[in-house]
Design a protein around this motif. Structure first.
Motif, PDB file in Angstrom:
ATOM      1  N   ASP A  53       0.805  -1.809  -0.089  1.00 20.55           N
ATOM      2  CA  ASP A  53      -0.020   0.152  -0.163  1.00 20.55           C
ATOM      3  C   ASP A  53       0.975   1.388  -0.107  1.00 20.55           C
ATOM      4  N   HIS A  59       2.724  -1.875  -3.953  1.00 19.68           N
ATOM      5  CA  HIS A  59       1.107  -2.256  -4.358  1.00 19.68           C
ATOM      6  C   HIS A  59       1.064  -3.841  -4.542  1.00 19.68           C
ATOM      7  N   ASP A  61      -2.669  -4.893  -6.540  1.00 22.77           N
ATOM      8  CA  ASP A  61      -3.854  -4.623  -6.634  1.00 22.77           C
ATOM      9  C   ASP A  61      -4.700  -5.675  -6.182  1.00 22.77           C
ATOM     10  N   ASP A 182      -6.897   2.760   4.753  1.00 23.83           N
ATOM     11  CA  ASP A 182      -6.927   1.936   3.558  1.00 23.83           C
ATOM     12  C   ASP A 182      -6.030   3.174   2.555  1.00 23.83           C
ATOM     13  N   ASN A 184      -4.049   2.714   0.320  1.00 29.31           N
ATOM     14  CA  ASN A 184      -3.845   2.514  -1.478  1.00 29.31           C
ATOM     15  C   ASN A 184      -4.923   4.372  -2.063  1.00 29.31           C
ATOM     16  N   THR A 185      -6.185   4.434  -1.013  1.00 26.14           N
ATOM     17  CA  THR A 185      -6.767   5.479  -1.421  1.00 26.14           C
ATOM     18  C   THR A 185      -6.924   6.402  -0.709  1.00 26.14           C
TER      19      THR A 185
END
Length: 273
Positions: A53, A59, A61, A182, A184-185
């Motif tokens: 992340d 990363h 997905d 999160d 990642n976001t």
């Protein structure tokens, strides 16, 4: 190699004598099954932990595909050892307990800290970094220092369990800290106006601002960060044999241009330790 030697012998030498971590794939070793370098090679697989992340380093997905600077480097390490790479997902909050229990080492933008160095070993440092601010571009001239960020009404978003969270808890006293799970976001919290500032590593900010024109560094904090830190790979405490083998591989990766090529792919510039 001379860069690695200088970094390894420099200001972080006390930490490096005590450090390291692990991160990886879908299968995991049983708890308490820390392996030395001979056992790793004999098994034909190295298990490496990573959070998945933290671009540009790591990363994962939604389809289960791994990518990132340190993921590419982990692949070259497995090739150097002549074994298969098995990536094991961890979190920043569980990184230290997963190291040695679920994986042989950990990678993915891991910062050398005194707390981690008391519990594990680190490889030679990979790059210099530091905490800085990322904001919406229209606010770049407003949030230029910790003093301008730490004000009532300012919303500072942070991912739990890592050095960003530790930094905010130690330094943000008046602004509101919003914990967002999160990583990642998390930058969408800025672009969607759900938060005003995120304090994270300058390396991550450079990557995010390059790929999102709505985001900018706060003032000149990216070039002059609030802290001075180094990133490295994490190895279980007491596993000096693996630490030595990883450092040998890193020295070769610097000398033959492997690290420069991979870092340029992910950051836009050839990094040197």
């Amino acid at each position: 190699m001379k860069h690695l030697k200088r970094a390894f012998a420099g200001a972080a030498s006390t930490l490096l004598a005590m450090s390291s971590a692990v991160f990886g794939a879908n299968s995991a070793a049983p708890a308490g099954s820390e392996r030395d370098i001979q056992q790793i090679v004999q098994s034909g697989t190295i298990q490496i932990c990573s959070t998945g992340d933290y671009l540009p380093f790591t990363h994962l997905d939604l389809q289960g595909n791994w990518s990132g600077l340190d993921i590419d480097m982990a692949q070259t390490l497995s090739q150097d050892l002549g074994v298969r790479l098995d990536l094991v997902q961890t979190t920043w909050a569980t990184l230290m307990q997963d190291l040695g229990a679920k994986c042989d080492m950990a990678v993915g933008g891991i910062t050398i800290t005194p707390d981690r160095a008391q519990q594990a070993l680190f490889s030679a440092p990979l790059l210099e970094d530091g905490k800085a601010a990322i904001v919406r571009c229209e606010d770049a001239s407003q949030y230029t220092s910790l003093a301008t960020i730490d004000q009532p009404g300012v919303r500072v978003v942070v991912n739990p369990g890592g050095t960003n969270y530790d930094f905010d808890r130690a330094n943000i006293k008046q602004a509101q800290i919003l914990v967002y799970p999160d990583n990642n976001t998390i930058f969408e919290q800025l672009t969607n106006d759900q938060a005003d500032v995120m304090i994270t590593d300058a390396s991550e900010i450079r990557y995010q601002t390059k790929n999102n024109p709505r985001l900018c560094g706060g003032g000149d904090t990216v070039d002059h960060p609030f802290t001075s830190e180094q990133k490295a790979y994490l190895i279980p405490q007491g596993n000096q044999g693996l630490q030595q083998r990883v450092n040998q591989w890193l020295a070769r990766a610097e000398n033959d241009g492997t690290y420069a090529k991979i870092s340029e792919k992910w950051t836009g510039s050839a990094l040197t330790p």
